[in-house]
Design a protein around this motif. Sequence first.
Motif, PDB file in Angstrom:
ATOM      1  N   ARG A  47      50.728  26.688   5.703  1.00 44.64           N
ATOM      2  CA  ARG A  47      50.465  25.424   6.390  1.00 44.64           C
ATOM      3  C   ARG A  47      51.481  24.359   5.979  1.00 44.64           C
ATOM      4  O   ARG A  47      51.990  23.601   6.815  1.00 44.64           O
ATOM      5  CB  ARG A  47      49.061  24.937   6.064  1.00 44.64           C
ATOM      6  CG  ARG A  47      47.954  25.611   6.857  1.00 44.64           C
ATOM      7  CD  ARG A  47      46.609  25.195   6.334  1.00 44.64           C
ATOM      8  NE  ARG A  47      45.528  25.577   7.230  1.00 44.64           N
ATOM      9  CZ  ARG A  47      44.264  25.706   6.862  1.00 44.64           C
ATOM     10  NH1 ARG A  47      43.930  25.481   5.591  1.00 44.64           N
ATOM     11  NH2 ARG A  47      43.343  26.043   7.735  1.00 44.64           N
TER      12      ARG A  47
ATOM     13  N   SER B 240      46.598  17.442  12.463  1.00 43.46           N
ATOM     14  CA  SER B 240      45.883  18.706  12.293  1.00 43.46           C
ATOM     15  C   SER B 240      46.865  19.825  11.959  1.00 43.46           C
ATOM     16  O   SER B 240      48.067  19.707  12.187  1.00 43.46           O
ATOM     17  CB  SER B 240      45.113  19.053  13.571  1.00 43.46           C
ATOM     18  OG  SER B 240      46.005  19.222  14.657  1.00 43.46           O
ATOM     19  N   SER B 241      46.335  20.903  11.406  1.00 43.98           N
ATOM     20  CA  SER B 241      47.168  22.038  11.044  1.00 43.98           C
ATOM     21  C   SER B 241      47.256  23.024  12.198  1.00 43.98           C
ATOM     22  O   SER B 241      46.327  23.153  12.997  1.00 43.98           O
ATOM     23  CB  SER B 241      46.581  22.741   9.814  1.00 43.98           C
ATOM     24  OG  SER B 241      47.257  23.949   9.568  1.00 43.98           O
ATOM     25  N   TRP B 242      48.377  23.740  12.267  1.00 50.58           N
ATOM     26  CA  TRP B 242      48.527  24.772  13.299  1.00 50.58           C
ATOM     27  C   TRP B 242      47.679  25.990  12.964  1.00 50.58           C
ATOM     28  O   TRP B 242      47.438  26.828  13.826  1.00 50.58           O
ATOM     29  CB  TRP B 242      49.984  25.170  13.455  1.00 50.58           C
ATOM     30  CG  TRP B 242      50.854  24.043  13.931  1.00 50.58           C
ATOM     31  CD1 TRP B 242      51.866  23.427  13.236  1.00 50.58           C
ATOM     32  CD2 TRP B 242      50.790  23.377  15.191  1.00 50.58           C
ATOM     33  NE1 TRP B 242      52.419  22.426  13.987  1.00 50.58           N
ATOM     34  CE2 TRP B 242      51.787  22.376  15.197  1.00 50.58           C
ATOM     35  CE3 TRP B 242      49.975  23.511  16.315  1.00 50.58           C
ATOM     36  CZ2 TRP B 242      51.998  21.522  16.272  1.00 50.58           C
ATOM     37  CZ3 TRP B 242      50.189  22.667  17.400  1.00 50.58           C
ATOM     38  CH2 TRP B 242      51.187  21.692  17.372  1.00 50.58           C
TER      39      TRP B 242
ATOM     40  N   GLN C 275      44.014  26.869  11.868  1.00 50.88           N
ATOM     41  CA  GLN C 275      42.692  26.267  11.768  1.00 50.88           C
ATOM     42  C   GLN C 275      41.746  27.162  10.954  1.00 50.88           C
ATOM     43  O   GLN C 275      41.755  28.387  11.095  1.00 50.88           O
ATOM     44  CB  GLN C 275      42.092  26.064  13.161  1.00 50.88           C
ATOM     45  CG  GLN C 275      42.879  25.112  14.049  1.00 50.88           C
ATOM     46  CD  GLN C 275      42.773  23.671  13.574  1.00 50.88           C
ATOM     47  OE1 GLN C 275      41.714  23.218  13.160  1.00 50.88           O
ATOM     48  NE2 GLN C 275      43.884  22.960  13.637  1.00 50.88           N
ATOM     49  N   THR C 276      40.958  26.519  10.093  1.00 52.99           N
ATOM     50  CA  THR C 276      39.902  27.222   9.365  1.00 52.99           C
ATOM     51  C   THR C 276      38.632  27.206  10.207  1.00 52.99           C
ATOM     52  O   THR C 276      38.208  26.152  10.665  1.00 52.99           O
ATOM     53  CB  THR C 276      39.608  26.536   8.023  1.00 52.99           C
ATOM     54  OG1 THR C 276      40.799  26.513   7.234  1.00 52.99           O
ATOM     55  CG2 THR C 276      38.505  27.277   7.262  1.00 52.99           C
ATOM     56  N   VAL C 277      38.059  28.375  10.417  1.00 52.01           N
ATOM     57  CA  VAL C 277      36.782  28.481  11.115  1.00 52.01           C
ATOM     58  C   VAL C 277      35.757  28.875  10.058  1.00 52.01           C
ATOM     59  O   VAL C 277      35.726  30.033   9.619  1.00 52.01           O
ATOM     60  CB  VAL C 277      36.832  29.519  12.257  1.00 52.01           C
ATOM     61  CG1 VAL C 277      35.502  29.555  12.996  1.00 52.01           C
ATOM     62  CG2 VAL C 277      37.977  29.209  13.209  1.00 52.01           C
TER      63      VAL C 277
ATOM     64  N   TYR D 177      40.393  32.460  10.034  1.00 48.96           N
ATOM     65  CA  TYR D 177      41.446  31.535  10.441  1.00 48.96           C
ATOM     66  C   TYR D 177      41.941  31.890  11.838  1.00 48.96           C
ATOM     67  O   TYR D 177      41.847  33.041  12.286  1.00 48.96           O
ATOM     68  CB  TYR D 177      42.633  31.618   9.482  1.00 48.96           C
ATOM     69  CG  TYR D 177      42.342  31.151   8.082  1.00 48.96           C
ATOM     70  CD1 TYR D 177      42.334  29.787   7.763  1.00 48.96           C
ATOM     71  CD2 TYR D 177      42.073  32.057   7.068  1.00 48.96           C
ATOM     72  CE1 TYR D 177      42.066  29.358   6.471  1.00 48.96           C
ATOM     73  CE2 TYR D 177      41.796  31.649   5.781  1.00 48.96           C
ATOM     74  CZ  TYR D 177      41.803  30.289   5.482  1.00 48.96           C
ATOM     75  OH  TYR D 177      41.533  29.865   4.210  1.00 48.96           O
TER      76      TYR D 177
ATOM     77  N   ILE E 101      46.907  28.214  16.136  1.00 52.69           N
ATOM     78  CA  ILE E 101      46.984  27.461  17.393  1.00 52.69           C
ATOM     79  C   ILE E 101      48.424  27.518  17.881  1.00 52.69           C
ATOM     80  O   ILE E 101      49.359  27.248  17.118  1.00 52.69           O
ATOM     81  CB  ILE E 101      46.567  25.982  17.189  1.00 52.69           C
ATOM     82  CG1 ILE E 101      45.198  25.917  16.501  1.00 52.69           C
ATOM     83  CG2 ILE E 101      46.570  25.230  18.500  1.00 52.69           C
ATOM     84  CD1 ILE E 101      44.088  26.580  17.282  1.00 52.69           C
TER      85      ILE E 101
END
Length: 234
Positions: A206, A216-218, A220-222, A227, A230
């Motif tokens: 990141r 935001s980060s490319w 993403q944490t779900v 992960y 994007i």
Amino acid sequence: MNKVLLVDDDVELSAMLAEYLEQEGFVAQRVHDGASGVQQALSGDFDIVVLDVMMPRLNGVEALRQIRAHSRLPVLMLTARGDDIDRILGLELGADDYVPKPCTPRELVARLRAILRRGQSSDAPAGQLAGDGSLQAGALQLWPARLTAHWYGQPLALTGSEFRLLEMLARHAGQIVSKQQLSEVALGRPLARFDRSIDVHISSIRQKLAAGSDGSSWIQTVRGQGYQLIRAPE
């Protein structure tokens, strides 16, 4: 045969590990302090380094820092069991993986082979590759056969483990990939309980991709799932 550099001030242990490695088809060389380890690691004579954290003259963390300043040579860290600080710091500085001490020679060999295998070929599921062998996900372009990555046309400096993680996410861009899947494919081993290796590697990736324009980060944490990458606009 793959050449392994063992850097550990425990002479008896490193001799035992070297003997086992040679029985398993490796060529092993031993040094017993961090400064000598850095010098040998940067010589170009080795395929992988096993680096102990606690050593005289130059500890393993600082030795890793110096190696990473000049080389992407795979590095496996040996850390004290339960010492999360050294473990996480090593991963943040670019170690490919770690093994807590005391470890069995069999476990060490399995980890070494997993790292070397990742560097030689991709175990990720097949994806759409362009004619030049590249994989593209928006502004991210990867060449799996060469372990090379570009972000918005600029080279992206990644360790072997970071590359495999990003490749896995790119092949499933826009989809959630579990940490178990990422560990099995990118690190070559099942995810252990309380193991934060994937999280630390993702954090490093990141930082290298940098945040999006909205902060935001490319990646993403779900929560509770994993992960997802994007697709950044080209």
